[in-house]
Design an enzyme around this catalytic site. Structure first.
Site, PDB file in Angstrom:
ATOM      1  N   ARG A  83       0.762  -1.332   0.067  1.00  0.00           N
ATOM      2  CA  ARG A  83       0.149   0.035  -0.013  1.00  0.00           C
ATOM      3  C   ARG A  83       0.951   1.194   0.028  1.00  0.00           C
ATOM      4  NH1 ARG A  83      -3.958  -0.022   4.959  1.00  0.00           N
ATOM      5  NH2 ARG A  83      -4.844  -1.728   3.923  1.00  0.00           N
ATOM      6  N   ARG A 152      -1.935   6.716   9.693  1.00  0.00           N
ATOM      7  CA  ARG A 152      -1.759   6.179   8.295  1.00  0.00           C
ATOM      8  C   ARG A 152      -1.878   7.496   7.129  1.00  0.00           C
ATOM      9  NH1 ARG A 152      -3.855   0.967   8.434  1.00  0.00           N
ATOM     10  NH2 ARG A 152      -3.209  -0.298   9.919  1.00  0.00           N
ATOM     11  N   LYS A 222      -3.968   1.340  15.138  1.00  0.00           N
ATOM     12  CA  LYS A 222      -3.746   2.090  13.904  1.00  0.00           C
ATOM     13  C   LYS A 222      -4.337   3.568  14.189  1.00  0.00           C
ATOM     14  CE  LYS A 222      -6.228  -0.745  11.256  1.00  0.00           C
ATOM     15  NZ  LYS A 222      -6.997  -1.434  10.182  1.00  0.00           N
ATOM     16  N   LYS A 224      -6.041   7.198  12.198  1.00  0.00           N
ATOM     17  CA  LYS A 224      -6.467   7.780  10.970  1.00  0.00           C
ATOM     18  C   LYS A 224      -6.858   9.109  10.891  1.00  0.00           C
ATOM     19  CE  LYS A 224      -7.617   3.224   9.184  1.00  0.00           C
ATOM     20  NZ  LYS A 224      -8.649   2.456   8.632  1.00  0.00           N
ATOM     21  N   CYS A 443     -15.016  -3.405  -0.494  1.00  0.00           N
ATOM     22  CA  CYS A 443     -13.704  -3.770   0.019  1.00  0.00           C
ATOM     23  C   CYS A 443     -13.027  -4.915  -0.704  1.00  0.00           C
ATOM     24  CB  CYS A 443     -13.542  -4.048   1.505  1.00  0.00           C
ATOM     25  SG  CYS A 443     -14.152  -5.628   2.100  1.00  0.00           S
ATOM     26  N   CYS A 449      -7.747 -10.986   0.917  1.00  0.00           N
ATOM     27  CA  CYS A 449      -7.636 -10.620   2.187  1.00  0.00           C
ATOM     28  C   CYS A 449      -7.931 -11.819   3.215  1.00  0.00           C
ATOM     29  CB  CYS A 449      -8.907  -9.738   2.792  1.00  0.00           C
ATOM     30  SG  CYS A 449      -9.213  -8.871   4.334  1.00  0.00           S
ATOM     31  N   CYS A 488     -16.247  -8.600   5.812  1.00  0.00           N
ATOM     32  CA  CYS A 488     -16.222  -8.759   7.338  1.00  0.00           C
ATOM     33  C   CYS A 488     -16.476  -7.627   7.955  1.00  0.00           C
ATOM     34  CB  CYS A 488     -14.844  -9.499   7.797  1.00  0.00           C
ATOM     35  SG  CYS A 488     -13.479  -8.406   7.941  1.00  0.00           S
ATOM     36  N   CYS A 492     -13.782  -2.134   6.119  1.00  0.00           N
ATOM     37  CA  CYS A 492     -12.831  -1.385   5.468  1.00  0.00           C
ATOM     38  C   CYS A 492     -13.612  -0.526   4.226  1.00  0.00           C
ATOM     39  CB  CYS A 492     -11.918  -2.235   4.536  1.00  0.00           C
ATOM     40  SG  CYS A 492     -10.926  -3.157   5.729  1.00  0.00           S
TER      41      CYS A 492
HETATM   42 FE1  SRM Z   1      -8.886  -1.942   6.206  1.00  0.00          FE
HETATM   43  C1  SRM Z   1      -7.635  -4.549   7.884  1.00  0.00           C
HETATM   44  C2  SRM Z   1      -8.164  -3.518   3.304  1.00  0.00           C
HETATM   45  C3  SRM Z   1      -9.612   0.794   4.651  1.00  0.00           C
HETATM   46  C4  SRM Z   1     -10.842  -1.094   9.003  1.00  0.00           C
HETATM   47  N1  SRM Z   1      -7.772  -3.744   5.689  1.00  0.00           N
HETATM   48  C5  SRM Z   1      -7.140  -4.512   6.630  1.00  0.00           C
HETATM   49  C6  SRM Z   1      -6.519  -5.688   5.955  1.00  0.00           C
HETATM   50  C7  SRM Z   1      -5.040  -4.996   5.776  1.00  0.00           C
HETATM   51  C8  SRM Z   1      -6.536  -6.957   6.448  1.00  0.00           C
HETATM   52  C9  SRM Z   1      -5.503  -7.513   7.573  1.00  0.00           C
HETATM   53  O1  SRM Z   1      -5.209  -6.837   8.512  1.00  0.00           O
HETATM   54  O2  SRM Z   1      -5.088  -8.855   7.328  1.00  0.00           O
HETATM   55  C10 SRM Z   1      -7.118  -5.439   4.350  1.00  0.00           C
HETATM   56  C11 SRM Z   1      -6.320  -5.916   3.318  1.00  0.00           C
HETATM   57  C12 SRM Z   1      -6.852  -6.572   2.295  1.00  0.00           C
HETATM   58  C13 SRM Z   1      -6.408  -6.655   1.092  1.00  0.00           C
HETATM   59  O3  SRM Z   1      -6.174  -7.842   0.376  1.00  0.00           O
HETATM   60  O4  SRM Z   1      -6.042  -5.945   0.319  1.00  0.00           O
HETATM   61  C14 SRM Z   1      -7.576  -4.162   4.318  1.00  0.00           C
HETATM   62  N2  SRM Z   1      -8.743  -1.410   4.370  1.00  0.00           N
HETATM   63  C15 SRM Z   1      -8.465  -2.051   3.308  1.00  0.00           C
HETATM   64  C16 SRM Z   1      -8.564  -1.392   2.209  1.00  0.00           C
HETATM   65  C17 SRM Z   1      -7.726  -1.540   0.859  1.00  0.00           C
HETATM   66  C18 SRM Z   1     -10.160  -1.564   1.599  1.00  0.00           C
HETATM   67  C19 SRM Z   1     -10.578  -1.081   0.223  1.00  0.00           C
HETATM   68  O5  SRM Z   1     -11.048  -2.203  -0.798  1.00  0.00           O
HETATM   69  O6  SRM Z   1     -10.160   0.028  -0.235  1.00  0.00           O
HETATM   70  C20 SRM Z   1      -8.658   0.135   2.522  1.00  0.00           C
HETATM   71  C21 SRM Z   1      -7.137   0.638   2.478  1.00  0.00           C
HETATM   72  C22 SRM Z   1      -7.425   1.940   3.076  1.00  0.00           C
HETATM   73  C23 SRM Z   1      -5.748   2.817   2.928  1.00  0.00           C
HETATM   74  O7  SRM Z   1      -5.429   3.020   1.850  1.00  0.00           O
HETATM   75  O8  SRM Z   1      -5.277   2.857   3.889  1.00  0.00           O
HETATM   76  C24 SRM Z   1      -9.070  -0.194   4.072  1.00  0.00           C
HETATM   77  N3  SRM Z   1      -9.818  -0.298   6.805  1.00  0.00           N
HETATM   78  C25 SRM Z   1     -10.228   0.526   6.061  1.00  0.00           C
HETATM   79  C26 SRM Z   1     -11.196   1.311   6.452  1.00  0.00           C
HETATM   80  C27 SRM Z   1     -11.897   2.605   6.119  1.00  0.00           C
HETATM   81  C28 SRM Z   1     -11.322   3.804   6.181  1.00  0.00           C
HETATM   82  O9  SRM Z   1     -10.191   3.927   7.030  1.00  0.00           O
HETATM   83  O10 SRM Z   1     -11.646   5.105   5.711  1.00  0.00           O
HETATM   84  C29 SRM Z   1     -11.600   0.874   7.828  1.00  0.00           C
HETATM   85  C30 SRM Z   1     -12.607   1.075   8.721  1.00  0.00           C
HETATM   86  C31 SRM Z   1     -12.174   2.578   9.498  1.00  0.00           C
HETATM   87  C32 SRM Z   1     -11.480   2.372  10.638  1.00  0.00           C
HETATM   88  O11 SRM Z   1     -10.341   2.028  10.648  1.00  0.00           O
HETATM   89  O12 SRM Z   1     -12.171   2.501  11.661  1.00  0.00           O
HETATM   90  C33 SRM Z   1     -10.694  -0.207   7.944  1.00  0.00           C
HETATM   91  N4  SRM Z   1      -9.063  -2.758   8.131  1.00  0.00           N
HETATM   92  C34 SRM Z   1      -9.973  -2.157   9.159  1.00  0.00           C
HETATM   93  C35 SRM Z   1      -9.794  -3.097  10.127  1.00  0.00           C
HETATM   94  C36 SRM Z   1     -10.347  -2.896  11.584  1.00  0.00           C
HETATM   95  C37 SRM Z   1      -9.798  -1.920  12.465  1.00  0.00           C
HETATM   96  C38 SRM Z   1     -10.525  -1.767  13.896  1.00  0.00           C
HETATM   97  O13 SRM Z   1     -10.678  -0.670  14.415  1.00  0.00           O
HETATM   98  O14 SRM Z   1     -11.042  -2.778  14.188  1.00  0.00           O
HETATM   99  C39 SRM Z   1      -8.944  -4.031  10.252  1.00  0.00           C
HETATM  100  C40 SRM Z   1      -8.357  -5.320  10.820  1.00  0.00           C
HETATM  101  C41 SRM Z   1      -7.319  -4.564  11.882  1.00  0.00           C
HETATM  102  O15 SRM Z   1      -6.842  -3.611  11.868  1.00  0.00           O
HETATM  103  O16 SRM Z   1      -7.154  -5.592  12.877  1.00  0.00           O
HETATM  104  C42 SRM Z   1      -8.433  -3.767   8.608  1.00  0.00           C
HETATM  105 FE1  SF4 Z   2     -10.600  -7.747   4.440  1.00  0.00          FE
HETATM  106 FE2  SF4 Z   2     -12.593  -7.410   6.120  1.00  0.00          FE
HETATM  107 FE3  SF4 Z   2     -11.507  -5.321   5.340  1.00  0.00          FE
HETATM  108 FE4  SF4 Z   2     -13.005  -6.663   3.774  1.00  0.00          FE
HETATM  109  S1  SF4 Z   2     -13.610  -5.579   5.632  1.00  0.00           S
HETATM  110  S2  SF4 Z   2     -10.736  -5.772   3.260  1.00  0.00           S
HETATM  111  S3  SF4 Z   2     -12.900  -8.593   4.100  1.00  0.00           S
HETATM  112  S4  SF4 Z   2     -10.470  -6.936   6.679  1.00  0.00           S
END
Ligand code: SRM
Ligand code: SF4
Length: 578
Positions: A83, A152, A222, A224, A443, A449, A488, A492
């Site tokens: 990323r 981030r 993390k 943001k 997502c 993922c 899930c 995201c």
């Molecule tokens: Fe996310 C984890 C993809 C935005 C909340 N996110 C992940 C991981 C890295 C999976 C992992 O940890 O094993 C995913 C990678 C999947 C893959 O194959 O690429 C992933 N997140 C993404 C992206 C690529 C989704 C997309 O389709 O665009 C987004 C990348 C953003 C970026 O450029 O930085 C992405 N993730 C978000 C958002 C939305 C936002 O930030 O605006 C959220 C919800 C907002 C928030 O953070 O509260 C988000 N991602 C999570 C979480 C849950 C965090 C939590 O507070 O519980 C995880 C899991 C974790 O951190 O343990 C996670």
């Molecule tokens: Fe993966 Fe869940 Fe984030 Fe979708 S919402 S990219 S399934 S961690």
């Protein structure tokens, strides 16, 4: 300045194992350098993989191939996701071409535009990681802190309508992103062959010299930051740990309202986890934005939960300590008080498509990119088209928070040329697709993922084909109803801010949520649990038909389902589950 009413404390308890990994990593080095050189496995150890996140990457395996590889007694099809840190989502055409080239050479031949306005690549093999990192760096981008327990990529409204203000606000967002980076040289040593300075300090967790803001243990989780320019809330400002809302008076940027404590991730069946919206606590001047961010981050560093990661985000710290107490602590650390919140209004959290004219005669074209995936398919050569456009484009590309792209700052002379390419490749004309599809987001989920419980990006387009039939039958083709799907509850694709949303529960099964506000200011509520496609379509058939017949003038779908009692309004994250 307000007085803090309680003594602030971090929760007690045995630190999570990730805290050990950070402590032992010597400022994010761990044994990554050696792991990446090792050739026996395409993978790396769990500890190193945790550290990889701070470098913007982590190890995945292709889940489509998992069973087959297991049967053949092979290790999983390991590959890395990478990323980029791209503050405000702005990329030059040259950088676009580099990303395209690297994804083709080392990745799976596609690019993912993320919900936080940046590029992701998938499918990079361990042996190609260093070349990929160096390619990104040579193009003046990096991947530092794109994941991990740090601040981030900073989001910023890419608004082509208010270009003059955008430039100024973007500079603040970029400054935040750059200045809040970890100071360790680990990234440069591991990926860019920088020599390790002799005597690099070994970790003393009480010693903050090498990382003045983060300290040796970095953040509990993390963090943001987003910056919005009303009336557009495309960056979903209330979902950010820390949000800055630009205040423009007489066409001048006078400062930012400050919002704290948002975040959307949760776990199914665990009510101690919930999505929460950030709350506005006051106003600061532009030149104070960095100090506010710095001190908020140190509050989370000091009081966040380091024992239970699922309760470690800043939103839980704020809810546990109390908003007023956190504000008082912030003002105490700043040595000055925030001013009264200034008025602002948002009207939507989506993108506006097609050509618009901004200042200085420049044009901007917003292109809908379904699921944010840049890929060539047999009938739609999107990757090739954008490569050709990047080859002649003299402005910039702006990746949006809704996974779309703006071909921005196009001169009147170049506009025809670019438009010819848009037509040559038949790039999606947003007018010809439903308002629902235009407002969709999914997502990544499967196959890359590791946390996905169900499909999202690969499934939502076909589900929308079927919902579109209902939409058309009810005369709702142009209604911009936000619809979001994630594999899930990590959320995201920010599903809890969708007027309609689906969160994966199991293969083919989703929890269905309704009732978020169209401007991103209210969370939705669970409507049905664990349902499949047939039931989803049945439910939407009834709901959209009533909406078409019974809505009030200008009423958005999210408001309609609340007014008519289909779901209760979620008034705060703490009542999301009730
Ligand atoms: Fe996310 C984890 C993809 C935005 C909340 N996110 C992940 C991981 C890295 C999976 C992992 O940890 O094993 C995913 C990678 C999947 C893959 O194959 O690429 C992933 N997140 C993404 C992206 C690529 C989704 C997309 O389709 O665009 C987004 C990348 C953003 C970026 O450029 O930085 C992405 N993730 C978000 C958002 C939305 C936002 O930030 O605006 C959220 C919800 C907002 C928030 O953070 O509260 C988000 N991602 C999570 C979480 C849950 C965090 C939590 O507070 O519980 C995880 C899991 C974790 O951190 O343990 C996670
Ligand atoms: Fe993966 Fe869940 Fe984030 Fe979708 S919402 S990219 S399934 S961690």
């Amino acid at each position: 300045m307000a007085d803090s009413k309680v003594e602030l404390k971090a929760p007690e308890g045995k630190p999570d194992d990730v805290e050990r990994i950070k402590r032992e990593s010597n400022y994010l080095r761990g044994s990554l350098k050696e792991s990446m050189l090792e050739r026996i496995s395409a993978g790396i150890s769990d500890d190193d993989n945790r550290l990889m996140k701070f470098h913007g990457s982590y190890l995945q395996d292709d889940r489509d191939l998992r069973l087959e590889r297991l049967k053949q007694k092979l290790e999983p099809a390991y590959q890395f996701m990478l990323r980029v840190r791209l503050p405000g989502g702005i990329s030059t055409p040259e950088q676009w071409l580099v990303m395209d080239d690297l994804a083709t050479k080392y990745g799976n031949g596609t690019l993912k535009l993320t919900t936080r306005m940046t590029f992701q690549m998938h499918g990079i093999l361990k042996w190609n990681m260093k070349n990929t990192m160096q390619g990104i760096n040579n193009a003046l981008m990096d991947t530092i802190a794109a994941c991990g327990d740090v601040n981030r990529n900073v989001m910023c409204n890419p608004n082509p309508y208010q270009s003059e203000i955008h430039g100024e606000v973007y500079e603040w967002a970029k400054k935040l992103s750059d200045d809040l980076l970890p100071k360790t040289r680990a990234y440069h040593e591991i990926w860019l062959d920088e020599e390790q300075v002799a005597g690099t300090p070994q970790v003393d967790p009480n010693e903050h010299e090498a990382e003045p803001m983060y300290g040796a243990l970095y953040l509990p989780r993390k963090f943001k930051i987003g910056v919005a320019i009303p009336p557009s809330n495309d960056v979903d400002i209330y979902s950010q740990d820390l949000g800055f809302i630009a205040v423009v008076e007489n066409d001048k940027l006078v400062g930012f309202n400050v919002a704290i404590g948002g975040g959307l991730g949760m776990s199914h069946g665990d009510e101690s986890t919930y999505p929460q919206l950030a709350k506005v606590i006051g106003f600061c001047k532009p030149e104070q934005i960095y100090d506010v961010a710095y001190q908020i981050i140190t509050i989370q560093r000091d009081y966040g939960n380091r024992s239970v990661r699922k309760n470690a985000r800043f939103k839980y710290t704020v809810d546990r300590l109390g908003l007023e107490n956190v504000k008082a602590e912030l003002e105490n650390r700043l040595g000055w008080s925030l001013e009264e919140t200034r008025e602002f209004t948002f009207d939507n959290n989506g993108d506006r498509y097609g050509w618009v004219k901004g200042v200085k005669g420049k044009w901007h074209f917003t292109l809908f990119v379904e699921g944010g995936r840049i890929v060539d398919t047999e009938n739609y050569k999107l990757m090739t088209a954008l490569r050709e456009i990047a080859g002649i484009h003299k402005g910039d590309f702006r990746l949006t928070a809704n996974q779309n792209v703006i071909i921005a700052n196009v001169s009147s002379q170049k506009k025809k040329h670019i438009n010819d390419l848009i037509e040559k490749y038949g790039l999606i004309d947003s007018e010809k697709i439903s308002g629902l599809r235009r407002s969709s987001m999914a997502c990544v989920a499967l196959p890359t993922c590791g946390l996905a419980m169900a499909e999202a990006e690969r499934y939502l387009p076909t589900l929308i084909d079927k919902i579109d039939e209902i939409v058309d039958a009810n005369g709702l083709r142009n209604e911009e109803i936000t619809i979001r799907m994630t594999g899930c509850p990590n959320s995201c694709g920010r599903p809890s801010l969708g007027e309609i949303a689906f969160i994966g529960k199991a293969p083919g099964k989703y929890n269905m949520y309704l009732g978020a506000a169209h401007d991103g200011s209210r969370l939705n509520k669970m409507y049905r649990e664990n349902i499949g496609e047939a039931e989803i379509l049945r439910e939407l058939g009834g709901l959209l038909s009533s909406y078409a017949k019974e809505r009030e003038n200008g009423e958005h779908f999210g408001d309609f389902v609340i007014r008519t009692g289909v779901v209760k309004a979620t008034t705060d994250g703490t009542n999301f589950h009730s």
